[in-house]
Design a protein around this motif. Structure first.
Motif, PDB file in Angstrom:
ATOM      1  N   GLU A   1      57.451  33.881   9.698  1.00 44.51           N
ATOM      2  CA  GLU A   1      56.684  34.421   8.577  1.00 44.51           C
ATOM      3  C   GLU A   1      57.226  33.906   7.247  1.00 44.51           C
ATOM      4  N   LYS A   2      58.533  33.829   7.131  1.00 46.72           N
ATOM      5  CA  LYS A   2      59.143  33.347   5.898  1.00 46.72           C
ATOM      6  C   LYS A   2      58.765  31.891   5.626  1.00 46.72           C
TER       7      LYS A   2
ATOM      8  N   LYS B   1      45.191  21.213  28.065  1.00 51.49           N
ATOM      9  CA  LYS B   1      45.061  19.814  28.480  1.00 51.49           C
ATOM     10  C   LYS B   1      43.701  19.268  28.050  1.00 51.49           C
ATOM     11  N   ASP B   2      42.998  20.057  27.260  1.00 50.99           N
ATOM     12  CA  ASP B   2      41.694  19.669  26.735  1.00 50.99           C
ATOM     13  C   ASP B   2      41.837  19.293  25.262  1.00 50.99           C
ATOM     14  N   GLU B   3      41.524  18.053  24.933  1.00 49.46           N
ATOM     15  CA  GLU B   3      41.717  17.563  23.565  1.00 49.46           C
ATOM     16  C   GLU B   3      40.955  18.392  22.535  1.00 49.46           C
ATOM     17  N   LYS B   4      39.730  18.771  22.840  1.00 48.94           N
ATOM     18  CA  LYS B   4      38.929  19.561  21.893  1.00 48.94           C
ATOM     19  C   LYS B   4      39.597  20.909  21.610  1.00 48.94           C
ATOM     20  N   THR B   5      40.113  21.547  22.640  1.00 47.72           N
ATOM     21  CA  THR B   5      40.799  22.829  22.484  1.00 47.72           C
ATOM     22  C   THR B   5      42.019  22.671  21.572  1.00 47.72           C
ATOM     23  N   ILE B   6      42.785  21.619  21.786  1.00 42.15           N
ATOM     24  CA  ILE B   6      43.985  21.378  20.986  1.00 42.15           C
ATOM     25  C   ILE B   6      43.602  21.116  19.530  1.00 42.15           C
ATOM     26  N   ARG B   7      42.568  20.311  19.316  1.00 50.28           N
ATOM     27  CA  ARG B   7      42.139  20.019  17.938  1.00 50.28           C
ATOM     28  C   ARG B   7      41.640  21.278  17.232  1.00 50.28           C
ATOM     29  N   ASN B   8      40.937  22.139  17.976  1.00 49.24           N
ATOM     30  CA  ASN B   8      40.489  23.411  17.389  1.00 49.24           C
ATOM     31  C   ASN B   8      41.690  24.275  17.001  1.00 49.24           C
ATOM     32  N   LEU B   9      42.702  24.281  17.843  1.00 48.45           N
ATOM     33  CA  LEU B   9      43.922  25.036  17.550  1.00 48.45           C
ATOM     34  C   LEU B   9      44.601  24.493  16.288  1.00 48.45           C
ATOM     35  N   ILE B  10      44.706  23.175  16.187  1.00 48.26           N
ATOM     36  CA  ILE B  10      45.316  22.561  15.008  1.00 48.26           C
ATOM     37  C   ILE B  10      44.541  22.955  13.754  1.00 48.26           C
ATOM     38  N   ASP B  11      43.215  22.906  13.826  1.00 44.76           N
ATOM     39  CA  ASP B  11      42.384  23.288  12.685  1.00 44.76           C
ATOM     40  C   ASP B  11      42.595  24.756  12.311  1.00 44.76           C
ATOM     41  N   GLU B  12      42.679  25.614  13.326  1.00 44.13           N
ATOM     42  CA  GLU B  12      42.875  27.043  13.075  1.00 44.13           C
ATOM     43  C   GLU B  12      44.250  27.304  12.447  1.00 44.13           C
ATOM     44  N   LEU B  13      45.269  26.647  12.970  1.00 47.58           N
ATOM     45  CA  LEU B  13      46.609  26.805  12.404  1.00 47.58           C
ATOM     46  C   LEU B  13      46.672  26.274  10.973  1.00 47.58           C
ATOM     47  N   SER B  14      45.983  25.183  10.728  1.00 49.04           N
ATOM     48  CA  SER B  14      45.930  24.616   9.385  1.00 49.04           C
ATOM     49  C   SER B  14      45.314  25.624   8.416  1.00 49.04           C
ATOM     50  N   GLU B  15      44.239  26.252   8.856  1.00 46.29           N
ATOM     51  CA  GLU B  15      43.565  27.246   8.019  1.00 46.29           C
ATOM     52  C   GLU B  15      44.440  28.482   7.800  1.00 46.29           C
ATOM     53  N   ILE B  16      45.065  28.961   8.855  1.00 42.18           N
ATOM     54  CA  ILE B  16      45.911  30.157   8.763  1.00 42.18           C
ATOM     55  C   ILE B  16      47.085  29.936   7.812  1.00 42.18           C
ATOM     56  N   THR B  17      47.703  28.769   7.907  1.00 43.16           N
ATOM     57  CA  THR B  17      48.891  28.496   7.100  1.00 43.16           C
ATOM     58  C   THR B  17      48.575  27.920   5.730  1.00 43.16           C
TER      59      THR B  17
END
Length: 78
Positions: free
Chosen positions: A11-12, A34-50
């Motif tokens: 969090e810090k 192991k699904d590229e689309k799933t991983i890219r969606n996760l990266i996008d979500e993490l980018s938005e969250i952070t």
């Protein structure tokens, strides 16, 4: 698995609350990493969250690392 001190460190560094992390982790348990689309969606979500932008080049590196089981141990990151 992880104690409060781990979440406080995350969090810090990221300004992402423990509840958000746990919610995302719960969502990931049912995801195909192991699904590229799933991983890219996760990266996008993490980018938005952070609030941190992830370049296409960096995103490609992350995807390739995950797909090739080349991900470092989380404990070593903090």
């Amino acid at each position: 698995m992880f104690g409060d001190s781990f979440f406080k460190k995350v969090e810090k560094k990221t300004n992402v609350k423990k509840e958000t992390i746990l919610s995302l982790a719960s969502k990931l348990q049912n995801s195909n990493m192991k699904d590229e689309k799933t991983i890219r969606n996760l990266i996008d979500e993490l980018s938005e969250i952070t609030g941190r932008e992830v370049s296409k080049e960096k995103s490609d590196k992350i995807v390739n690392a995950i797909l090739n089981d080349n991900v470092p141990d989380v404990d070593k990151m903090f």
